[in-house]
Design a protein around this motif. Structure first.
Motif, mmCIF file in Angstrom:
data_model
loop_
_atom_site.group_PDB
_atom_site.id
_atom_site.type_symbol
_atom_site.label_atom_id
_atom_site.label_comp_id
_atom_site.label_asym_id
_atom_site.label_seq_id
_atom_site.Cartn_x
_atom_site.Cartn_y
_atom_site.Cartn_z
ATOM 1 N N PHE A 16 -0.362 4.832 10.681
ATOM 2 C CA PHE A 16 -0.141 4.393 9.296
ATOM 3 C C PHE A 16 -0.308 5.651 8.434
ATOM 4 C CE2 PHE A 16 -1.471 -0.400 9.158
ATOM 5 C CZ PHE A 16 -0.647 -0.666 10.244
ATOM 6 N N ILE A 17 0.703 5.958 7.673
ATOM 7 C CA ILE A 17 0.642 7.166 6.839
ATOM 8 C C ILE A 17 0.826 6.763 5.381
ATOM 9 C CG2 ILE A 17 1.713 9.401 6.343
ATOM 10 C CD1 ILE A 17 2.701 9.369 9.309
ATOM 11 N N THR A 18 -0.152 7.069 4.558
ATOM 12 C CA THR A 18 -0.115 6.679 3.151
ATOM 13 C C THR A 18 -0.391 7.913 2.294
ATOM 14 O OG1 THR A 18 -1.055 4.565 3.862
ATOM 15 C CG2 THR A 18 -1.001 4.985 1.488
ATOM 16 N N GLY A 19 0.648 8.482 1.783
ATOM 17 C CA GLY A 19 0.467 9.693 0.974
ATOM 18 C C GLY A 19 0.120 10.900 1.829
ATOM 19 N N PRO A 20 -0.102 12.028 1.160
ATOM 20 C CA PRO A 20 -0.412 13.260 1.888
ATOM 21 C C PRO A 20 -1.865 13.290 2.369
ATOM 22 C CG PRO A 20 -0.483 13.658 -0.467
ATOM 23 C CD PRO A 20 -0.051 12.231 -0.284
ATOM 24 N N SER A 21 -2.180 14.275 3.168
ATOM 25 C CA SER A 21 -3.551 14.536 3.605
ATOM 26 C C SER A 21 -4.403 14.866 2.389
ATOM 27 C CB SER A 21 -3.522 15.716 4.580
ATOM 28 O OG SER A 21 -4.750 16.399 4.587
ATOM 29 N N ARG A 22 -5.601 14.296 2.339
ATOM 30 C CA ARG A 22 -6.413 14.509 1.138
ATOM 31 C C ARG A 22 -7.892 14.589 1.494
ATOM 32 N NH1 ARG A 22 -4.902 10.335 -2.630
ATOM 33 N NH2 ARG A 22 -2.947 10.375 -1.520
ATOM 34 N N THR A 23 -8.650 15.195 0.608
ATOM 35 C CA THR A 23 -10.107 15.202 0.744
ATOM 36 C C THR A 23 -10.711 15.162 -0.649
ATOM 37 O OG1 THR A 23 -12.027 16.321 1.691
ATOM 38 C CG2 THR A 23 -10.348 17.723 0.720
ATOM 39 N N SER B 230 4.589 15.302 12.575
ATOM 40 C CA SER B 230 4.035 14.551 11.436
ATOM 41 C C SER B 230 2.598 14.952 11.107
ATOM 42 C CB SER B 230 4.122 13.044 11.719
ATOM 43 O OG SER B 230 3.467 12.735 12.928
ATOM 44 N N THR C 65 0.807 -1.220 0.000
ATOM 45 C CA THR C 65 0.000 0.000 0.000
ATOM 46 C C THR C 65 0.842 1.274 0.000
ATOM 47 O OG1 THR C 65 -0.135 -0.190 2.415
ATOM 48 C CG2 THR C 65 -1.991 -1.057 1.156
ATOM 49 N N THR D 63 2.654 2.382 2.504
ATOM 50 C CA THR D 63 2.399 3.007 3.804
ATOM 51 C C THR D 63 3.665 3.083 4.638
ATOM 52 O OG1 THR D 63 0.166 2.075 3.775
ATOM 53 C CG2 THR D 63 1.046 2.718 5.939
ATOM 54 N N GLY E 165 -3.708 17.909 7.199
ATOM 55 C CA GLY E 165 -2.363 17.413 7.503
ATOM 56 C C GLY E 165 -1.389 17.872 6.428
ATOM 57 N N PRO E 166 -0.227 17.202 6.346
ATOM 58 C CA PRO E 166 0.782 17.589 5.363
ATOM 59 C C PRO E 166 0.274 17.483 3.919
ATOM 60 C CG PRO E 166 1.735 16.150 7.019
ATOM 61 C CD PRO E 166 0.256 16.134 7.254
ATOM 62 N N THR F 50 -8.347 16.736 -3.504
ATOM 63 C CA THR F 50 -7.607 17.934 -3.153
ATOM 64 C C THR F 50 -6.668 17.587 -2.006
ATOM 65 O OG1 THR F 50 -9.663 19.084 -3.659
ATOM 66 C CG2 THR F 50 -7.903 20.405 -2.723
ATOM 67 N N ILE F 51 -5.445 18.068 -2.126
ATOM 68 C CA ILE F 51 -4.380 17.635 -1.219
ATOM 69 C C ILE F 51 -4.158 18.663 -0.118
ATOM 70 C CG2 ILE F 51 -1.886 17.162 -1.161
ATOM 71 C CD1 ILE F 51 -3.610 14.992 -2.495
#
Lengths: 716, 184
Positions: free
Chosen positions: B145-152, B105, B89, B91, B165-166, B160-161
């Motif tokens: 668990f962090i997978t890619g940047p913050s998104r919505t 983070s 994934t 991650t 978060g980051p 949209t990123i």
């Protein structure tokens, strides 16, 4: 059913149908979701994964109290406070009291459907605490004074211009209608509020018994801030979110993001155990384990599988009714198929009544559910329960009890109808107009005409059947084939005769009972099951062939269930189920007819909901048609409901049917084929009616009709 | 495809930037070039081993190593290690029970993660044991668990990123700094 409530609900449906921008958005979403989800599950065995999830959820179900105790003990050992709330009011009271004791003025929230369920925001507001939603969609919905219309995408019913206007009210400036900009506005506006807040409130997707860990599954990153920044963190979590082990939690994570947002993994999964440290201040973690009807649901053998729900929202994403009227109307706190079931338990059967009636029964939800919940079946059971409790209403009761149970009367009435309708159809084979207030039924489709001579009169006249006793099968026609489309039955006879089989038509067969069963009248359905079992087994046929997948479902599944406690019929019903075959599968087994190989043109195939998702049949009809010389050109979403749904499209919600049918007709048109084939006489009524009314010159036909025509000695 | 390649493909698909750093100096150069404004540098094993604070200061980067509560909200970048990673994934997994790690983070726009490729596991099922070790000890724990940047995608489903978060997740692969899945 309460008449005033019914009227109110119909008014809301009308309003939703007028919101065409929302419908477009939900349709586009549904299509994009399916493709993205398919990619996310590439290389994975979805069926095995979801069986695994269902097993582990059922394991919790059978030892729920033990797992709750284990979870609570371990969470406490890590320093969390755990409170068991029997209902929403108790949960709210605990959280409000906590806020009071700590002098909290502002609580920041990440998305929690459970808090929507308990009405937590209103309770906090009454206590003078501002509850601020920080999930972007939830914030938008909160600013608009609405409730989420989707469990995963709360503001899917809204548009960027509306969001810009709402944000403009917050900032006091005219905000550009640009999504990237608007997301930035949310980040800037909310960031300081996380830092100011005295309390963070979140839900949780998983509660792990073996460690006392909560898992928060999110994309935006707000849940991490809610869980980390304020001195108090409250997690409001339903007791249905328990899983036994971390390994089980990871199993759920294999299907949850893929099903919810078609991501292989969300941006963040936070595994939280106990109150994590905070510089200079003691921190507290409070876990509120909410029951609120879940134990009642767990004790309800008919519906308990619904507790496996992961709250992914997939059942709404694929639901044609949801796409047509949206989650504000097709749901309450929880939307879509699972929303109907949960509403019945969390809010009561009474408020769930209309919602449960508005399900068209296409089973798209059951096919996509990552926890293998047979949602459609549960909804049917609830519908029966409402029927038992509220009564069927005079009209239904008359039709089901007085007419359907009496085959002679029922068939005499159908024959009578064939005479009565003469003036309106004027010699063609469908009704174009109906008088007076029935006319709304024919505004967008023609209605089928009941034939002068039903199949039961025609069949004994078919000649040259192979000598009986060689290989003998019985045909169960179903009402639509018998009285509307007898040609389907005649075609089957021809096809099987060529395979050296004699087809009998037991004359005592009658309606399969599905309209009564799905309409909530189990008693009538049971009586019809008895009549049909008796009729069909009388001559001891080698197989009983159905040409309607809904009837097939009745014979193979419902009869067995309805008669399981009937000493005289239980065994016979099982025997009948064992020898009942879907026509397409049975014909395919006889091998291709060598004479049928000619190029016939292009057709597209519509999968009937019940044939594909109940009977598991979709390859055989395509194979048979292509062997008969048709080139099969797939339409988009061939297995999306056609809008028929039996009485749904006449008496139930014809206005919703109309929209679903329109989608189907458009998909057929875009395929470019001149013919659409299907294996369900019900779908055929709908497709033929809609195509004809639009004057499109496309033909809709049952697979068997087309196969029959392909035989050498045939003429249409 | 080996685990590092699989991880890289999946992480990049999720929107992360994966950079192979041949040595410490390359990693520091990358950080200095990509981090804007002040850098949150909490205390973590690999960070100390690489003496990141000194290296970044040598490159004239403003580095924050204490008083995180007060300074974190205005910092632009955060640097952490990772306990391990999941190839299927993309991650990275970070035990961020310590508050400075959590702040570094979650709050800044840019998050830099240093990962020794030897800590990449095949998938989440291979992580059952180590996740258990992180979550079963008696003290509180926060494992991310962090997978890619913050998104919505909450407005009209448009991805949209960087909503909360980051907006940028940089994963810096550096061989030979740690094999221990229990440290970051």
């Amino acid at each position: 059913m309460n008449r005033q409530r019914d009227r109110n609900y119909r008014a809301r449906i009308e309003a939703a149908l007028a919101a065409t921008r929302q419908q477009d958005a939900l349709h586009r979403f549904g299509d994009a979701y399916l493709e993205a989800r398919r990619q996310a599950f590439t290389g994975m065995d979805f069926e095995a994964l979801r069986q695994n999830v269902s097993r582990l959820k059922d394991e919790v179900d059978s030892h729920r109290e033990d797992y709750l105790e284990q979870f609570s003990r371990l969470a406490r050992a890590a320093g969390a406070r755990v409170f068991r709330a029997v209902d929403g009011a108790a949960a709210n009271a605990y959280i409000v009291d906590l806020a009071r004791r700590h002098g909290v003025r502002l609580a920041v929230k990440s998305k929690s459907m459970t808090s929507e369920e308990t009405g937590l925001n209103a309770a906090l507001r009454q206590a003078g605490v501002e509850a601020l939603e920080t999930d972007l969609g939830e914030w938008i919905v909160q600013l608009a004074g609405q409730r989420p219309s989707h469990m995963v995408m709360p503001a899917i019913h809204m548009f960027r211009d509306e969001v810009a206007a709402l944000f403009g009210e917050v900032t006091g400036e005219a905000e550009p209608v640009d999504i990237q900009h608007l997301v930035g506005v949310a980040r800037r506006q909310l960031r300081n509020r996380f830092l100011e807040a005295g309390m963070g409130i979140s839900g949780a997707s998983l509660a792990v018994a073996e460690t006392g860990t909560l898992a928060l599954v999110t994309n935006e990153g707000n849940a991490r801030l809610v869980a980390s920044l304020p001195p108090l963190h409250v997690v409001l979590v339903g007791i249905d979110k328990l899983v036994p082990t971390l390994e089980d939690a990871l199993c759920v994570l294999q299907v949850l993001p893929r099903s919810a947002t078609a991501q292989v993994m969300t941006s963040y999964v936070s595994w939280i155990r106990g109150p994590v440290p905070r510089e200079g201040q003691a921190r507290e973690l409070h876990i509120v384990l909410l029951d609120n009807g879940r134990s009642t649901l767990a004790a309800d053998a008919d519906c308990k599988d619904a507790l496996r729900c992961l709250k992914c929202g997939a059942c709404a994403n694929v639901c044609p009714v949801y796409q047509t009227i949206g989650g504000q109307v097709f749901g309450d706190v929880y939307v879509g198929a699972i929303g109907l079931v949960l509403t019945a338990f969390f809010s009561g059967l009474e408020p769930a009544g209309e919602l449960i009636g508005a399900c068209i029964g296409c089973r798209a939800c059951a096919a996509i559910c990552p926890a293998a919940i047979d949602l459609e079946e549960i909804i049917l059971r609830l519908r029966r329960r409402i029927g038992d409790r509220e009564g069927l209403g005079l009209a239904k009761s008359l039709v089901f009890r007085q007419v359907l149970r009496n085959r002679r009367l029922f068939h005499a009435l159908l024959r009578g109808a064939s005479l009565l309708q003469k003036p309106v159809f004027g010699g063609r084979d469908s009704i174009r107009h109906l008088p007076l207030h029935f006319s709304s039924l024919t505004e967008w489709r023609t209605l089928p005409v009941i034939v002068e001579k039903p199949l039961r009169d025609l069949l004994p006249a078919v000649e040259n059947q192979p000598v009986s006793g060689h290989r003998q099968v019985a045909l169960f026609a179903g009402c639509a084939t018998d009285f509307v489309h007898p040609r389907i039955g005649l075609s089957l006879v021809k096809l099987l005769n060529r395979a050296d089989m004699a087809v009998s038509f037991p004359l005592q067969q009658t309606c399969c009972g599905i309209p009564a069963l799905y309409g909530g009248d189990r008693e009538t359905a049971t009586e019809l099951a008895r009549q049909n079992v008796r009729a069909l087994l009388a001559d001891n046929p080698q197989a009983v062939i159905t040409v309607c997948p809904t009837c097939s479902t009745a014979l193979r599944r419902h009869f067995v269930e309805l008669l399981q406690d009937d000493a005289e019929y239980a065994e016979a019903a099982r025997r009948l189920a064992g020898i009942t075959r879907d026509a397409a599968v049975f014909v395919a087994e006889q091998g291709p007819d060598p004479a049928a190989h000619v190029q016939r043109g292009t057709l597209t195939y519509h999968d009937s909901c019940h044939l594909k998702r109940r009977c598991g049949v979709w390859q055989e009809p395509r194979q048979l048609l292509s062997e008969a010389g048709w080139q099969v050109q797939e339409m988009e979403r061939a297995d999306r409901c056609c809008g028929f749904g039996g009485s749904y499209s006449f008496a139930g919600y014809p206005e919703i049917s109309r929209e679903i049918t329109k989608d189907k007709v458009n998909a057929i048109l875009r395929s470019g084929a001149a013919v659409v084939a299907t294996d369900c006489p019900g779908c055929l009524i709908m497709l033929r009616g809609a195509l004809e009314k639009r004057g499109l010159g496309l033909r809709a036909a049952h697979t068997l009709e087309l196969l029959g025509e392909a035989l050498p000695d045939s003429s249409r | 495809m080996d685990l590092t390649d699989r991880f890289t493909t999946a992480a990049e698909r999720a929107g992360a930037r994966v950079v192979r750093c041949p040595r410490r100096s390359a990693l520091l150069d990358y950080l200095a070039a990509e981090a804007a404004g002040s850098i949150l540098l909490p205390n973590f094993a690999v960070g100390s081993r690489l003496n990141l604070a000194a290296g970044l200061r040598q490159r004239n980067c403003p580095v924050i190593t204490e008083d995180f509560r007060r300074l974190a909200p205005r910092a632009d970048s955060g640097v952490t290690g990772a306990n391990f990673a999941l190839a299927d994934t993309g991650t990275v997994v970070l035990d961020s029970t310590d508050e400075p790690l959590r702040l570094a983070s979650t709050l800044p726009l840019r998050h830099f993660v240093i990962l020794d490729p030897r800590k990449i596991l095949a998938d989440s099922m291979a992580a059952v044991g180590v996740l258990g070790q992180l979550q079963k000890h008696p003290d509180p724990g926060f494992t991310a668990f962090i997978t890619g940047p913050s998104r919505t995608a909450d407005i009209e489903r448009v991805l949209t990123i960087g909503v909360h978060g980051p907006a940028q997740l940089h994963i810096l692969l550096l061989q030979g700094v740690s094999e221990d899945l229990l440290e970051s």
